[in-house]
Write an enzyme that holds these catalytic residues in place. Structure first.
Site, mmCIF file in Angstrom:
data_model
loop_
_atom_site.group_PDB
_atom_site.id
_atom_site.type_symbol
_atom_site.label_atom_id
_atom_site.label_comp_id
_atom_site.label_asym_id
_atom_site.label_seq_id
_atom_site.Cartn_x
_atom_site.Cartn_y
_atom_site.Cartn_z
ATOM 1 N N ASP A 678 101.116 42.604 42.922
ATOM 2 C CA ASP A 678 100.538 41.946 44.080
ATOM 3 C C ASP A 678 99.420 42.806 44.686
ATOM 4 O O ASP A 678 98.350 42.301 45.036
ATOM 5 C CB ASP A 678 101.647 41.683 45.106
ATOM 6 N N LYS A 682 95.259 42.273 44.945
ATOM 7 C CA LYS A 682 94.484 42.345 46.199
ATOM 8 C C LYS A 682 93.291 43.292 46.058
ATOM 9 O O LYS A 682 92.182 42.956 46.484
ATOM 10 C CB LYS A 682 95.391 42.807 47.337
#
Ligand code: ADP
Ligand code: ASP
Ligand code: MG
Length: 815
Positions: A678, A682
């Protein structure tokens, strides 16, 4: 005297006719009246259809006769007292027999001449006017019926006969000057030619009848009573926000009606304009509403545009070729051909090069026009000097109308850019020499969107309507919808943005409402919706073709991330908190960004990084202003921050991860957070938004999870593996403590290289005191060299993510 006209819906049935009688009773107290009436609503269409059926040997025309008969007998039964009924029934019955004889004749011969067509079409007004006249006599004994055919004389151009005004005015004047009735009721639409044949004045022609009578009797005013509160800024049936226009000039009204405002039949204005008789448009169903006054007093308001109207079923005929340049008379010949074939030209543009000329006509004339034009220019076409004319059908003309437009610059620019932004393709443009209108030709499928957007732009105080299609109503989605619901009024009043949720979908159900879903009750609406079907969702959003449409993805789903392209290509904006698309293959990310530019559809994903924190927007502003990002250091996972802030000797790693999941701080699959994927997504997005090309594989992921944890395939096994490896996690913590540091999961980008991983952060670092689920980003740029630009705050949680999505939506509203 006053002339009044009641239209088809006003006299649709006995109930409505009673309202008409009330209005007439009231008016007759102070004035003598000439009352012109239309056929009962739908009857003219029925008559025309019946005649066509009969002529094509379809016996079902007989059913239409029965239906027409019944409609009128019902009205008589309800309106006329029994004592007066007999005589009227006999008269009506005998006229229906005449109608039947005419239709039977068409059936036997298998043909319908224009003369017979008019004789048949005129029966509607003939019947309605006699019934209304008899009903009126019950309250106004001094009222009478007069057959308009005796006083309105025309040529024999059946279907749309031209009035002989000299004779007609004399006949009207003679009749009314000797007639002592308080009220005279007359049929609209019909007249007579010099041979005594019934003619008609064109569809919608009862308005014209009333204007002819008004002119002939020098009426004080002409009142057109219909089913809406006047002439509106746009057709109220299509543009919900349209408003009645209080006052408008004859020319403006003529222009609006010429361009399709059906509320007034275009020729109506001519006779009253000459005599300077004001026209009122009034609503039979709301007689106290102000209505519209059409007169020679043009009130110049602040808005140079008075109204917007449109004509459907348009075809564009283009004639072009080098042979037209400098050759006098090509256009003259073109118009002559059209005129000889009785083809009405509604729109004309000619390129200043004279190389091509383009005319707008009705769809149904298109084939006839092409044949005629090609044959008239046969020689030039054979010589290759002119191309055989091209025909494009199913178009529509949209016109902006206003007397005062000539004094304002830039209106056409505004019109075109408003349409362009909504992906409405303009096929042709014309501006009348009077500068009282600008008209454009567009595709028929875009007409509703075009009218609404233009209306919004020119009349709604710049209120912008945003139409949302939302997919995903979990934790974040629910908060998002609640926020819209709460803020709706504020946005409308303060930001002039009207947000409507048109579609909502979760993985099981979806619901659509073109008028906007009631957000008080959205859960119920979705529960009672239909089964979710993504293809269907996309095609409905396309078909609705609403202005300022926005697709909002509040899922974390791969399949949903793959449909953005389809929306952007329809100029539907995309707002998403789903990171998958922007962190997928670089080419895909790039493609979406360029589609967004090409189709003028914003693609916003602020919540992909740092939830509601304005990180991407800040980055965009830096880049747009010419700055360059050299280095990024960041803690980007609210979930991992929460986990490592709480993990201690007394609170096991497994239990903290569980708790983070329960509080909604992790993805549904916590491994996506813990594995670092994750965070890698980003930082990848930030790197790309900084203008660098990078793929996910280029990011070094220093994973802190033991391999066995990584290899699990479901949440249960994953949690079990966290327990099994608890000593590994405890060791990480102990090592950090020994160095007087804290554990943070850091993402960094430097010199074109990126990595993510768990780091021991010493006390001096600004990252050390990062609390709870906060995020922090440091941008080192050409301008921020030693001291980075820092953005810090809550970086996870449903409410802040929802507000980040909301902010993206509002950004679109403010464009
Ligand atoms: P009537 O039967 O009373 O003659 P029409 O159907 O001919 O009524 O005209 C009224 C209708 O015109 C309205 O119901 C509306 O749908 C349509 N219309 C189109 N444009 C406009 C406009 N700009 N203002 C008002 N009505 C309009
Ligand atoms: N009844 C005619 C029509 O439907 C005329 C009118 O109503 O104005 O066209
Ligand atoms: Mg009408």
């Amino acid at each position: 005297m006053i002339a009044l006209k009641f239209g088809g819906t006003s006299v649709a049935n006995a109930q409505n006719i009673k309202l008409v009688i009330d209005i007439v009773n009231q008016k007759a107290k102070s004035d003598k009246l000439a009352v012109v009436v239309s056929a009962l609503s739908g009857v003219t269409d029925m008559l025309i259809n019946a005649s066509k059926k009969a002529a094509s040997k379809d016996e079902s025309y007989k059913n239409s006769i029965e239906e027409i008969k019944q409609k009128h007998f019902d009205a008589i039964g309800d309106l006329v007292e029994s004592v007066n009924q007999n005589q009227l029934l006999i008269r009506i019955n005998s006229q229906i027999n005449q109608l039947q004889t005419l239709l039977d004749g068409c059936f036997l011969l298998g043909e319908l001449s224009p003369r017979t067509a008019d004789a048949i079409a005129g029966f509607g007004e003939l019947l309605s006017s006699q019934i209304i006249a008899t009903a009126l006599q019950q309250t106004i004994p001094n009222s009478n019926f007069k057959d308009s055919r005796e006083i309105i004389k025309t040529n024999s151009n059946f279907g749309k006969a031209a009035v002989d005004f000299d004779l007609t005015n004399k006949l009207i004047s003679d009749y009314f000057s000797t007639n002592k009735s308080q009220v005279v009721v007359l049929p609209g639409f019909i007249a007579n030619d010099e041979n005594g044949n019934t003619t008609t004045l064109g569809r919608g022609g009862s308005d014209y009848t009333a204007a002819i009578i008004a002119n002939g009797i020098h009426a004080e005013s002409l009142e057109i009573w219909t089913d809406v509160n006047g002439m509106y800024t746009a057709n109220p049936k299509i543009v919900k926000q349209a408003q009645p226009i209080e006052s408008i000039s004859y020319q403006e009204a003529m222009e609006l009606s010429h361009f399709g405002a059906k509320v007034l039949y275009p020729p109506t204005i001519q006779p009253v304009l000459k005599a300077n008789i004001p026209i009122w448009i009034k609503n039979t169903f709301e007689p106290n509403a102000f209505g519209t006054l059409i007169s020679n007093q043009n009130e110049v308001g602040l808005n140079p545009i008075k109204g917007i109207s449109h004509i459907d079923n348009i075809a564009l005929i283009t004639l072009e070729g080098s042979g037209m340049i400098g050759v006098a008379g090509s256009s003259k010949r073109l118009f002559e051909v059209l005129s000889q074939n009785a083809i009405n030209v509604i729109f004309i543009t000619q390129a200043s090069s004279e190389h091509s000329i383009c005319v707008g006509i009705l769809n149904h004339d298109a084939e006839k026009a092409k044949l005629a034009i090609d044959s008239a220019f046969e020689i030039e076409i054979a010589q290759g000097k002119i191309d055989s004319c091209s025909v494009e059908k199913d178009l529509c003309i949209v016109a902006l109308v206003g007397e005062n437009m000539k004094n304002h610059q830039g209106l056409s620019g505004k019109m075109f850019s408003t349409l362009g932004k909504n992906n409405v393709n303009i096929r042709a443009i014309a501006q009348g020499a009077s500068e009282r209108n600008i008209s454009v030709v567009i595709n028929e499928k875009d007409v509703k969107k075009a009218l609404n957007t233009l209306h919004e732009r020119f009349f709604e105080d710049n209120t912008k309507q945003l139409n949302l299609f939302v997919m995903g109503v979990g934790n974040v989605g629910e908060k998002f919808i609640d926020q819209i619901h709460q803020q709706k009024k504020f946005l409308k009043e303060n930001l002039k943005i009207n947000v409507r949720v048109i579609a909502l979908s979760n993985s099981k159900k979806m619901v659509f409402n073109e008028e906007g879903i009631d957000l008080k009750d959205w859960k119920n609406a979705i529960e009672n919706g239909e089964n979710t079907n993504v293809d269907e969702f996309i095609s409905r959003a396309k078909e609705l073709n609403l202005r300022n449409s926005i697709f909002v993805d509040i899922t974390a789903n791969y399949d949903v991330a793959s449909i953005y392209e389809q929306f952007l290509k329809q100029s539907i904006a995309v707002v998403t908190c789903n990171k998958i698309a922007c962190s997928s293959q670089y080419n895909n990310y790039k493609n979406l960004k360029s589609l967004s530019r090409k189709y003028n559809a914003p693609f916003l994903f602020e919540t992909n990084v740092g939830a509601g924190l304005p990180i991407i927007d800040t980055l965009k502003n830096l880049i747009a202003s010419g700055d360059k990002v050299n280095r990024i250091n960041a803690v980007l996972s609210g979930s991992l921050n929460f986990i490592f802030n709480n993990f201690s000797e007394t609170y096991s790693f497994h239990d903290v991860v569980k708790e983070a999941g329960l509080q909604g701080f992790t993805e549904p699959d916590p491994k996506i957070d813990l594995s670092g994927i994750d965070v890698a997504r980003k930082i990848l997005i930030l790197i790309r938004e900084s203008g660098n090309m990078m793929e996910m594989e280029d990011i070094v992921n220093n994973c802190f999870l033991p391999e066995e944890c990584m290899n699990t395939t479901n949440n249960d096994d994953f949690f079990a593996s966290l327990i099994k490896h608890s000593s590994h996690f405890e060791q990480l913590l102990a090592d950090a403590k020994a160095n007087d540091s804290r554990l943070k999961f850091v993402a960094s980008f430097n010199q074109g290289k990126a990595s993510v991983g768990l780091q021991q952060i010493p006390k001096e670092s600004p990252f050390y005191n990062l609390e709870g689920k906060d995020n922090i980003v440091e941008f080192y740029t050409d301008r921020y060299i030693d001291q980075p630009l820092i953005i810090k705050g809550a970086g996870a949680g449903a409410a802040v993510t929802a507000s980040g999505i909301f902010a993206d939506v509002i950004r679109i509203g403010n464009v």
